[in-house]
Design an enzyme around this catalytic site. Structure first.
Site, PDB file in Angstrom:
ATOM      1  N   HIS A   1      -7.208   0.720  -6.689  1.00 55.31           N
ATOM      2  CA  HIS A   1      -7.501  -0.132  -5.529  1.00 55.31           C
ATOM      3  C   HIS A   1      -8.233  -1.380  -6.029  1.00 55.31           C
ATOM      4  CE1 HIS A   1      -7.804  -1.351  -1.506  1.00 55.31           C
ATOM      5  NE2 HIS A   1      -8.705  -0.520  -1.032  1.00 55.31           N
TER       6      HIS A   1
ATOM      7  N   ASP B   1     -17.241   7.194  -1.550  1.00 54.19           N
ATOM      8  CA  ASP B   1     -16.034   6.974  -0.750  1.00 54.19           C
ATOM      9  C   ASP B   1     -15.789   8.308  -0.041  1.00 54.19           C
ATOM     10  OD1 ASP B   1     -13.592   6.073   0.275  1.00 54.19           O
ATOM     11  OD2 ASP B   1     -12.513   6.222  -1.620  1.00 54.19           O
TER      12      ASP B   1
ATOM     13  N   GLN C   1     -10.357  -3.861  -3.779  1.00 56.64           N
ATOM     14  CA  GLN C   1     -11.665  -3.369  -3.357  1.00 56.64           C
ATOM     15  C   GLN C   1     -12.743  -3.712  -4.383  1.00 56.64           C
ATOM     16  OE1 GLN C   1     -12.238  -1.848  -0.282  1.00 56.64           O
ATOM     17  NE2 GLN C   1     -14.342  -2.310  -0.885  1.00 56.64           N
TER      18      GLN C   1
ATOM     19  N   ARG D   1     -13.500  -8.567   1.417  1.00 55.08           N
ATOM     20  CA  ARG D   1     -12.090  -8.247   1.191  1.00 55.08           C
ATOM     21  C   ARG D   1     -11.218  -9.465   1.506  1.00 55.08           C
ATOM     22  NH1 ARG D   1     -10.011  -3.286   0.914  1.00 55.08           N
ATOM     23  NH2 ARG D   1      -8.229  -4.624   0.451  1.00 55.08           N
TER      24      ARG D   1
ATOM     25  N   CYS E   1     -16.380   1.596   0.392  1.00 57.32           N
ATOM     26  CA  CYS E   1     -15.230   0.733   0.697  1.00 57.32           C
ATOM     27  C   CYS E   1     -14.829   0.792   2.161  1.00 57.32           C
ATOM     28  CB  CYS E   1     -14.055   1.131  -0.188  1.00 57.32           C
ATOM     29  SG  CYS E   1     -13.453   2.805   0.115  1.00 57.32           S
TER      30      CYS E   1
ATOM     31  N   ARG F   1       0.878  -1.179   0.000  1.00 53.59           N
ATOM     32  CA  ARG F   1       0.000   0.000   0.000  1.00 53.59           C
ATOM     33  C   ARG F   1       0.907   1.219   0.000  1.00 53.59           C
ATOM     34  NH1 ARG F   1      -5.407   1.209   3.456  1.00 53.59           N
ATOM     35  NH2 ARG F   1      -6.141  -0.137   1.773  1.00 53.59           N
TER      36      ARG F   1
HETATM   37  N1   CP Z   1     -11.312  -0.334   2.137  1.00 49.51           N
HETATM   38  C1   CP Z   1     -10.036  -0.380   2.584  1.00 49.51           C
HETATM   39  O1   CP Z   1      -9.076  -0.565   1.826  1.00 49.51           O
HETATM   40  O2   CP Z   1      -9.924  -0.201   3.926  1.00 49.51           O
HETATM   41  P1   CP Z   1      -8.587  -0.090   4.782  1.00 49.51           P
HETATM   42  O3   CP Z   1      -7.982   1.243   4.481  1.00 49.51           O
HETATM   43  O4   CP Z   1      -9.034  -0.204   6.195  1.00 49.51           O
HETATM   44  O5   CP Z   1      -7.660  -1.194   4.373  1.00 49.51           O
HETATM   45  N1  NVA Z   2      -9.883   6.693  -1.337  1.00 51.94           N
HETATM   46  C1  NVA Z   2      -9.460   6.213  -0.045  1.00 51.94           C
HETATM   47  C2  NVA Z   2      -9.683   4.753   0.065  1.00 51.94           C
HETATM   48  C3  NVA Z   2      -9.309   4.139   1.373  1.00 51.94           C
HETATM   49  C4  NVA Z   2      -9.534   2.663   1.421  1.00 51.94           C
HETATM   50  C5  NVA Z   2      -8.004   6.577   0.179  1.00 51.94           C
HETATM   51  O1  NVA Z   2      -7.218   6.509  -0.778  1.00 51.94           O
HETATM   52  O2  NVA Z   2      -7.654   6.958   1.285  1.00 51.94           O
END
Ligand code: CP
Ligand code: NVA
Length: 318
Positions: free
Chosen positions: A140, A236, A143, A303, A276, A113
């Site tokens: 992502h 989101d 997701q 997930r 998400c 990530r």
């Molecule tokens: N939806 C998602 O990726 O959540 P987290 O940031 O908690 O991993």
């Molecule tokens: N759009 C959000 C998604 C988190 C799962 C971010 O990038 O923070």
């Protein structure tokens, strides 16, 4: 799924329609075997990833991605190592290229990530094991698998259904629009001016839409217009991780984009809601978020089933 062996998973458009179908089917099979309510004894349940390991690099926070992946890897018999920003040398004493090389020698998979999408591309370029994108500023894909699984569990076949996105044109939207086009769903998007989705991803989605016989993607700045004919409304946070300094400006510029009962009422009868998570209070009312139309918690649970399928497919061991 055979063609996924050894490949990285960076964005949904890299999957063929058959691979996407295969991943969703495998995810459902995992839920049936390892899920709560399964009659399979966890002690004797198959552990196809025994002896495999995955390094998990997290440059930013996570609840779902971290916990679902660590737990899912464990259910399949493998080992996952959580490597937070202050756990490894990356970014301080060591570059991505060298990190990719070293981790590839210890591990069977690397999940990451990251902030900038270029980091995940660089990791995948230099790793000699498959990489999983666990969120970058552009994509992502994990997701989207969970979202499509939740929608299929609810609606059955998704061909001809319509998804409306109301909010920021961000990473989560990008894979979702690509994935929807691949399963034959129509996509309608409302974003405020200046917060549109990536133009290249829109173009790719348009060509996938025509290949898969869906309507062209419809874009607008008007949330009410976007949700017309929608079977699912998705949003989101308006302030993604790394954008915290823009909080005030964004909240002001997203006025009118709250998903509330009035907006849900403008969509098709039976329209459901996805998010998400994590959810912030401004983009959706409690009334919608906690309603029986909200699939957000099955979506979150998925997930785990879906990342299990990705890991197993990349390693060719189910
Ligand atoms: N939806 C998602 O990726 O959540 P987290 O940031 O908690 O991993
Ligand atoms: N759009 C959000 C998604 C988190 C799962 C971010 O990038 O923070």
């Amino acid at each position: 799924l055979k063609a996924m062996v050894g490949r990285s998973f960076i964005s949904i458009d890299e999957l063929s329609n058959e691979e996407l179908r295969g991943l969703l089917d495998l995810s459902k099979a995992y839920k049936a075997t390892y899920g709560k309510g399964s009659s399979v004894d966890p002690v004797t349940a198959p552990k196809p990833l025994t002896g495999q390991s995955m390094a998990m690099i997290f440059q930013k926070r996570s609840t779902r991605t971290r916990v679902s992946t660590e737990t899912g890897m464990n259910l399949l018999g493998g080992h996952a190592l959580f490597l937070g920003p202050s756990d490894i040398q990356l970014g301080v004493n060591e570059c991505m290229k060298d990190t990719a090389n070293v981790l590839s020698r210890f591990n069977s998979l690397i999940l990451a990530r990251v902030y900038g999408h270029a980091d995940i591309l660089e990791l995948a370029e230099h790793a000699t094991v498959p990489v999983i994108n666990a969120l970058s500023d552009k994509h992502h894909p994990l997701q989207t698998l969970a979202d499509l699984m939740a929608l299929e569990d609810h609606f059955g076949d998704l061909k001809g259904k319509t998804l409306a996105w109301v909010g920021d044109g961000n990473n989560v939207l990008h894979d979702l629009m690509l994935g929807c086009a691949k399963v034959g769903m129509n996509v309608r998007i409302a974003t405020p001016k200046g917060y549109e989705c990536d133009a290249g991803i829109l173009a790719t989605t348009q060509s996938l839409a025509s290949e898969n016989g869906t309507k062209p993607v419809f874009t607008t700045t008007d949330a009410s217009e976007a949700v017309q004919t929608a079977d699912v409304i998705v949003t989101d946070t308006w302030v993604s991780m790394g954008q915290e300094d823009e909080y005030k400006k964004r909240i002001a510029e997203f006025a009118g984009y709250e998903v509330n009962s009035e907006l849900m009422g403008k969509a098709n009868e039976g329209c459901v809601f996805l998010h998400c998570l994590p959810r912030h209070p401004e983009e959706v009312t409690d009334e919608v978020f906690y309603s029986d139309k909200s699939l957000v918690f099955p979506e979150a649970e998925n997930r785990m089933w879906t990342v299990m399928a990705v890991m197993a497919a990349q390693l060719g061991r189910y």
